[in-house]
Design an enzyme around this catalytic site. Structure first.
Site, mmCIF file in Angstrom:
data_model
loop_
_atom_site.group_PDB
_atom_site.id
_atom_site.type_symbol
_atom_site.label_atom_id
_atom_site.label_comp_id
_atom_site.label_asym_id
_atom_site.label_seq_id
_atom_site.Cartn_x
_atom_site.Cartn_y
_atom_site.Cartn_z
ATOM 1 N N TYR A 70 1.023 -1.199 0.050
ATOM 2 C CA TYR A 70 -0.172 0.141 -0.085
ATOM 3 C C TYR A 70 0.823 1.195 0.049
ATOM 4 C CZ TYR A 70 -5.015 -0.354 0.099
ATOM 5 O OH TYR A 70 -6.364 -0.478 -0.179
ATOM 6 N N GLU A 72 -0.582 4.887 -0.485
ATOM 7 C CA GLU A 72 -1.302 6.023 -0.623
ATOM 8 C C GLU A 72 -0.641 7.147 -0.688
ATOM 9 O OE1 GLU A 72 -5.010 6.069 1.611
ATOM 10 O OE2 GLU A 72 -5.638 4.256 0.592
ATOM 11 N N ASP A 216 -6.614 13.336 -25.314
ATOM 12 C CA ASP A 216 -6.647 12.001 -24.892
ATOM 13 C C ASP A 216 -6.140 11.088 -25.980
ATOM 14 O OD1 ASP A 216 -7.247 9.525 -24.433
ATOM 15 O OD2 ASP A 216 -9.371 9.399 -23.786
ATOM 16 N N THR A 242 -4.100 5.906 -22.130
ATOM 17 C CA THR A 242 -3.777 4.675 -21.774
ATOM 18 C C THR A 242 -2.295 4.220 -21.729
ATOM 19 O OG1 THR A 242 -4.397 3.651 -23.575
ATOM 20 C CG2 THR A 242 -6.191 3.716 -21.803
ATOM 21 N N LYS A 245 -2.276 0.227 -25.154
ATOM 22 C CA LYS A 245 -2.436 0.001 -26.273
ATOM 23 C C LYS A 245 -1.193 0.120 -27.320
ATOM 24 C CE LYS A 245 -7.312 1.797 -25.847
ATOM 25 N NZ LYS A 245 -7.389 2.626 -24.483
ATOM 26 N N ARG A 251 -2.010 -2.636 -18.583
ATOM 27 C CA ARG A 251 -3.062 -1.697 -18.580
ATOM 28 C C ARG A 251 -3.097 -0.703 -17.544
ATOM 29 N NH1 ARG A 251 -6.311 -4.799 -21.480
ATOM 30 N NH2 ARG A 251 -8.043 -3.110 -21.564
HETATM 31 N N1 DSN Z 1 -12.125 0.704 -24.938
HETATM 32 C C1 DSN Z 1 -10.896 1.086 -25.559
HETATM 33 C C2 DSN Z 1 -10.866 0.742 -26.881
HETATM 34 O O1 DSN Z 1 -11.067 -0.283 -27.225
HETATM 35 O O2 DSN Z 1 -10.590 1.599 -27.875
HETATM 36 C C3 DSN Z 1 -10.936 2.769 -25.187
HETATM 37 O O3 DSN Z 1 -10.906 2.888 -24.102
#
Ligand code: DSN
Length: 428
Positions: A70, A72, A216, A242, A245, A251
């Site tokens: 932990y 925080e 974003d 994110t 990707k 993730r």
């Molecule tokens: N769910 C994601 C996607 O597949 O593009 C976006 O957050």
């Protein structure tokens, strides 16, 4: 074998395939499900544009003992004892994120891209304030003000779309809507937009109406850090992404800015505003991903991702399929079935039966529901990590065509072709 692929590695005289660690689990019941999913990932052509395969180091960090801790707070200012090592982990991840994106401040704690966006909303807005983001059928994300999302329910959300024929962002509409509604926050970014985003034009409009600009870049962050897409800095006030990707990390989410005052507000919004304890194992894995993404090999990988996407788009076009915007500038493309009997949902299921994994997707001015949809989104980040090359895109396009052109036909030959391709590029 291409130089950006994951390879089995020798450690203490044993060859380790990172994707087989479940073999030594004691909970055989759970291990059996992980084994089944490992096999699915191995045996299917993964065309979901937002998915990828992480390296062995990232997998190990994400599965490490850091999950026990932990922490925080932030490095040097924690609410728990024993944080001296996780402080180093988080500080290293922060420094690497700043260096990779060329910015002054990074928060690496958001558990997801949605939470990264929510942190920006919490830092900059009050309920009822105006926001302007891309509509979902044009390619926008749920958290950019969709009616079903908290961002659509708690804020006064207005959406821009794309030009009906070019399918490019309609900047005239963005300007008109911004002037009419005077949003406090404008959002540029998308989940299924195959073309280049013009951050400068968005910033010019934001300045005209006194709005903050959030970029974003969840889908395109890997392209941005390797110079395959224009950079959102210095135009965006805040950038979210994110990490899993095109960036090919674990993730999770991040928030970046160059503005010290905004950075303080964002830190307070992430913790204690939205989250409690950060996931230190994931933060370590993010730090590794930032390092990997700064290498020459990663840059070559992203180049190959884009080449594969263009090759797949052009092979599908040659077979007579309509694509949103007619093609792609990035890692994804969207097949457009508007006006045909085929829905995105039917296409997704049909391809799944021959082990090609995709997702149904809305298209601009979609007449079908979000459940059915008229589009199918395809992306090349995951298959390129496995080593698939431009010459393989023609084969994949042919497989897609054979299946979608004969929905009731036999699948055995197609499954065999997919199997052969997957065996050629094993997942290690
Ligand atoms: N769910 C994601 C996607 O597949 O593009 C976006 O957050």
């Amino acid at each position: 074998m291409t130089q950006w692929q994951n390879t089995p590695q020798e450690h203490n005289g044993v060859m380790h395939n990172a994707y087989q660690t479940h073999h030594t689990m004691i909970d055989t019941h759970m291990a059996q499900y992980i084994a089944a999913e490992t096999k699915r990932q191995q045996d299917h052509i993964e065309l979901i544009a937002s998915e990828n395969f992480v390296s062995r180091d990232i997998l190990m960090a994400a599965g490490s003992i850091l999950t026990n801790k932990y922490a925080e707070g932030y490095p040097g200012k924690r609410y728990y004892g024993g944080c001296e090592h996780v402080d180093q982990v988080e500080q290293l991840a922060i420094e690497r994120a700043k260096s990779l994106f060329g910015c002054a401040f990074a928060n690496v704690q958001p558990h997801s891209g949605s939470q990264a966006n929510q942190a920006v909303f919490l830092a900059l807005l009050k309920p009822g304030d105006g926001i302007l983001g891309m509509s979902m059928d044009a390619g926008g994300h749920l958290t950019h003000g969709a009616p079903v999302s908290l961002t659509g329910k708690w804020f006064n959300s207005v959406s821009y779309g794309v030009n009906p024929s070019s399918h490019r962002v309609d900047m005239d509409q963005v300007r008109d809507l911004a002037k009419k509604h005077r949003p406090k926050l404008m959002i540029v970014g998308a989940s299924s937009y195959p073309r280049v985003l013009n951050f400068k034009e968005f910033r010019d409009i934001a300045d005209e109406v006194g709005a903050f600009l959030l970029a974003d870049v969840a889908h395109i962050s890997g392209l941005i850090v390797t110079g395959h897409h224009p950079h959102p800095f210095p135009y965006a006030h805040v950038v979210t992404s994110t990490t899993h990707k095109t960036l090919r990390g674990p993730r999770g989410g991040i928030v970046l800015t160059n503005d010290e005052d905004l950075a303080k507000k964002i830190n307070t919004a992430v913790f204690p505003g939205l989250q409690g304890g950060p996931l230190m194992h994931v933060i370590a894995a993010k730090g590794i991903a930032f390092q990997e993404a700064s290498t020459q090999a990663f840059s070559k990988y992203i180049g190959a991702v884009c080449d594969n996407a263009v090759a797949l788009a052009s092979a599908l076009s040659d077979l007579g399929y309509a694509l949103v915007s007619g093609g792609t500038d990035n890692h994804l493309l969207v097949m457009d079935f508007s006006g045909s009997d085929l829905s995105g949902q039917t296409a997704q299921h049909a391809l799944e039966s021959v082990r090609i994994t995709t997702n149904k997707n809305g298209v601009p001015s979609d007449q079908r529901s979000y459940v059915q949809t008229s589009g199918l989104r395809l992306g090349t980040p995951a298959i390129t990590t496995r080593g698939f090359m431009v010459s393989d895109m023609e084969i994949i396009a042919q497989c897609i065509h054979q299946r979608l052109g004969n929905l009731d036909g036999p699948v055995d030959d197609l499954v065999k072709q997919v199997e052969q391709l997957c065996q050629k590029y094993p997942l290690n």
